[in-house]
Design an enzyme around this catalytic site. Structure first.
Site, short mmCIF file in Angstrom:
data_model
loop_
_atom_site.label_atom_id
_atom_site.label_comp_id
_atom_site.label_asym_id
_atom_site.label_seq_id
_atom_site.Cartn_x
_atom_site.Cartn_y
_atom_site.Cartn_z
N GLU A 1 -9.40 -5.55 -4.37
CA GLU A 1 -8.79 -4.46 -3.61
C GLU A 1 -9.81 -3.48 -3.05
O GLU A 1 -9.67 -2.99 -1.93
CB GLU A 1 -7.80 -3.70 -4.50
CG GLU A 1 -6.54 -4.44 -4.86
CD GLU A 1 -5.46 -4.32 -3.81
OE1 GLU A 1 -5.72 -3.75 -2.73
OE2 GLU A 1 -4.35 -4.81 -4.07
N SER B 1 0.84 -1.19 0.00
CA SER B 1 0.00 0.00 0.00
C SER B 1 0.89 1.25 0.00
O SER B 1 1.70 1.42 -0.90
CB SER B 1 -0.96 -0.04 1.19
OG SER B 1 -1.97 0.93 1.06
N HIS C 1 -8.00 -5.30 -0.07
CA HIS C 1 -6.74 -4.63 0.20
C HIS C 1 -6.13 -5.15 1.51
O HIS C 1 -6.82 -5.27 2.52
CB HIS C 1 -7.00 -3.13 0.32
CG HIS C 1 -5.78 -2.27 0.34
ND1 HIS C 1 -4.92 -2.17 -0.72
CD2 HIS C 1 -5.27 -1.46 1.31
CE1 HIS C 1 -3.95 -1.33 -0.43
NE2 HIS C 1 -4.14 -0.89 0.81
#
Length: 537
Positions: free
Chosen positions: A352, A231, A456
Site C-alpha cells: 500500500e 480508499s 494503493h
C-alpha cells in the site's frame, strides 16, 4: 522536514488514488423528447425487443445507451444541485423533469482541482449517479446491486472514472457509481451550518435512498444492496456503518484499502476528526477564502466562486464526528460494536505505501541510512516512536524506498485493516483479502525509483476499466480479475464470496490474491510487523 513531507503526503493521498484520467463530460444538452424503438436479433434470426434504454426514475424518464450485453445510464440526478442557498446544506430531492433526460454522457465531476479530472471541475450541479445493468436485468428478474463510492482523499475523484461493465456482465449485478461533494464543499464545518462536516456523507446516504426507491426500474433488487468503496470511498463505507442515519440503506459492505480504524496522526489513510477540530479548520478556511471577518460567514462563503474555494481548501479532508449524522468516531464505533451489523468483505494491498514513498523520494527527499531517522520523525513525532521504528525497519544503502513504503503500508493500512477485521469479526461475518500481484499494471506514467509491487489502488483495474479504458493484463492477470469479480459479486448476492468456480475463501484467514495463486495466507500479520505496531500504539 516535517512540514515538507507531511504536506507532500497529503497531496499524494489524493493524487495516488486519482491516478487515471477520465474523459471530461460534454456540456449538457436538452432533454430528449422522442423515443426510437430498437430490436435485437435472436440466435434463430427472429427479431426480439431489445432491453429498454428508457427508464422511469422517481423524478422522470431517462434514456441511456445500449452496449454489447449491458446498458448504461449516466448523469442521473439523485439530489438537487447544491448551489446558492443549498451550498453547505443537506441534500434535497432532485427537481422532477418533463420529457426524457439524456443519460448517455458522463456527469460533470464534483468540484475539485485538476488531477483525475482533466482541468479539474467547478460545477456544483454534480449530485448524480451512473447505473450499469445487464441486458436481461428487469423489474421481473432483479439483480443484486453494488453501490460504489470512489476514492481520492475526499478531495478528488468521479464515479464516471469507474467503468463497471465487466463487473455487471460477468457478475450479473447492477452497479451504481456515485458522485458526492468533495473537499471543503463536502466537509466544511462551521457552527452556522447545520450538518457541518458531513455533507459528503449525507450525499452518499441520499444516493442510497435513491437506490432503494428507484433501482428496481433498472433491474436492480432494491432489497439487496451492497455498499462498496476504495480508499476514502472504503472509509466512507466505515462511516456509513457507524452512522445511525444510514440504518436500513444497505445490506452488505465492501471496504477496500480504507480501514475503519484510521487516525489523524497517520496521514496516508483516511480518518475522521472531532467536530471541534473540524470547526477550527473551517474557520481557517473561511479566512483564506476572504470571509473570516464577515458578519455572516456562511452567507459570505456561499457567494465565493468555486475556483477560489478550491484554492483555499486544505489538500486532505476529514469527515467530522460528534455530529448528528456521525455521532462518534467510526474507529470507536467499530471498537465498541456500535455499528450496523452487516456482513463485510474487507482488505488491502500488499504494498500500500510504496506509491507514496516513491513520490516523496522523487520530490527530492531521499531515504538513506543517514536521512531515515529524520524521515520517520516527520510522520511519527511522538517521543521514542521514531527510534523504535528505525530499529524495527532498518534502512541499508539500496532499500530506503521499499522500507519507507513498508512503514507507511504497515502502519496506515495493513495493521489497521487486520485490527478492523478482528473488531468486526466479533460481531459479523468478515472475509479479508490481500491483493498481492507484484506485477500489477502501473496507474501512473513514468518510471518509479523502485518497483512498486501492489501499491494503493492497484487492485482497481481488476474490477473496473478506469477512465473507460482497460489496462493491459496478462492472461494470468485476466484470470485473477475474473476470480476477484466472482468473489465480489457472489458476496453481493449471498453474503458469502465462495462458489464452485473459485478457490475456497475461509473466514478468519486473509486470502492472498495474485495471478494463479489465490490461497489463504496465515503470515500476513507477521509480514507486516503488526505485533510491533500493536505494541507501539
Amino acid at each position: 522536514m516535517h512540514r515538507t513531507l507531511t504536506t507532500l503526503a497529503c497531496t499524494l493521498t489524493a493524487a495516488l488514488a486519482a491516478a487515471w484520467p477520465t474523459p471530461p463530460a460534454p456540456p449538457p444538452g436538452p432533454p430528449l423528447l422522442t423515443e426510437t424503438a430498437t430490436t435485437a436479433t435472436s440466435a434463430t434470426g427472429a427479431a426480439t425487443p431489445a432491453a429498454p434504454t428508457t427508464v422511469r426514475t422517481p423524478s422522470g424518464l431517462v434514456r441511456g445507451a445500449a452496449h454489447g450485453g449491458y446498458r448504461t445510464f449516466e448523469d442521473v440526478p439523485y439530489a438537487a444541485p447544491p448551489v446558492g442557498r443549498l451550498r453547505w446544506a443537506p441534500p434535497r430531492p432532485p427537481v422532477p423533469w418533463s420529457g426524457v433526460r439524456d443519460a448517455t454522457r458522463p456527469a460533470h465531476a464534483c468540484p475539485q482541482p485538476a488531477g483525475e479530472v482533466p482541468g479539474g471541475s467547478t460545477d456544483e450541479d454534480c449530485l448524480h449517479l451512473n447505473v450499469t445493468t445487464p441486458d436481461d436485468a428487469s423489474p421481473a428478474r432483479p439483480r443484486p446491486v453494488i453501490v460504489w463510492l470512489h476514492g481520492g482523499g475526499l478531495t478528488t475523484g468521479a464515479g464516471s472514472s469507474h467503468d463497471a461493465h465487466r463487473m455487471a456482465t460477468r457478475g450479473d449485478v447492477v452497479v451504481v457509481t456515485v458522485d458526492y461533494r468533495l473537499g471543503a464543499l463536502g466537509f466544511l464545518a462551521h457552527d452556522g451550518l447545520p450538518g457541518s462536516g458531513t455533507f459528503g456523507l449525507a450525499d452518499q446516504q441520499a444516493a442510497l435512498r435513491w437506490v432503494r426507491a428507484g433501482i428496481g426500474a433498472f433491474g436492480g433488487d432494491a432489497h439487496d444492496v451492497t455498499l462498496a468503496g476504495e480508499s476514502a470511498g472504503g472509509y466512507s463505507v466505515c462511516a456509513q456503518l457507524a452512522s445511525p442515519a444510514a440504518a436500513g440503506l444497505f445490506d452488505r459492505a465492501i471496504i477496500q484499502s480504507g480501514p475503519c480504524t484510521g487516525r489523524p496522526d497517520r496521514p496516508f489513510a483516511p480518518s475522521a476528526v472531532p467536530l471541534s477540530a473540524a470547526r477550527a479548520t473551517g474557520s481557517d478556511f473561511a479566512t483564506r477564502a476572504g470571509c473570516g471577518s464577515a458578519r455572516d460567514v456562511p452567507v459570505c462563503l456561499r457567494r465565493v466562486p468555486v475556483a477560489r474555494l478550491l484554492a483555499a481548501q486544505d489538500t486532505d479532508q476529514h469527515p467530522a464526528f460528534d455530529t448528528p449524522l456521525l455521532p462518534g468516531d467510526p474507529a470507536a464505533a467499530i471498537s465498541s460494536g456500535h455499528f450496523r451489523h452487516l456482513p463485510v468483505l474487507l482488505g488491502g494491498n500488499h504494498d500500500e505505501g510504496n506509491g507514496w514513498a516513491a513520490g516523496i523520494i522523487q520530490a527530492g527527499n531521499p531515504v538513506t541510512p543517514a536521512t531515515w531517522p529524520d524521515v520517520v520523525s516527520a510522520f511519527f513525532p511522538a517521543p521514542g516512536r521514531a527510534e523504535a521504528i528505525v530499529r524495527e525497519y532498518p534502512v541499508h544503502a539500496t532499500d530506503g524506498g521499499p522500507v519507507f513504503g513498508a512503514v507507511i503500508g504497515d502502519a496506515d493500512f495493513a495493521c489497521p485493516t487486520a485490527r478492523t477485521d478482528r473488531l468486526l469479526a466479533a460481531h459479523v461475518p468478515v472475509w479479508r483479502y490481500e491483493f498481492a500481484d507484484e506485477h500489477a499494471p502501473p496507474l501512473t506514467p513514468g518510471t518509479p525509483p523502485f518497483p512498486l509491487g501492489a501499491p494503493h489502488a492497484s487492485e482497481l483495474p481488476y474490477l473496473f476499466d478506469l477512465g473507460g479504458r482497460p489496462r493491459d493484463l496478462t492472461a494470468a492477470q485476466h484470470r485473477l480479475a475474473d476470480t476477484m469479480i466472482d468473489y465480489w459479486t457472489r458476496f453481493a448476492r449471498t453474503a458469502d464470496p465462495n462458489g464452485p468456480s473459485s478457490p475456497h475463501w475461509p473466514q478468519g484467514t486473509p486470502l492472498s490474491l495474485s495471478p494463479d495463486h489465490v490461497t489463504p495466507d496465515r503470515t500476513t500479520a507477521l509480514r507486516h510487523h503488526c505485533a510491533f505496531w500493536d505494541t507501539l500504539g
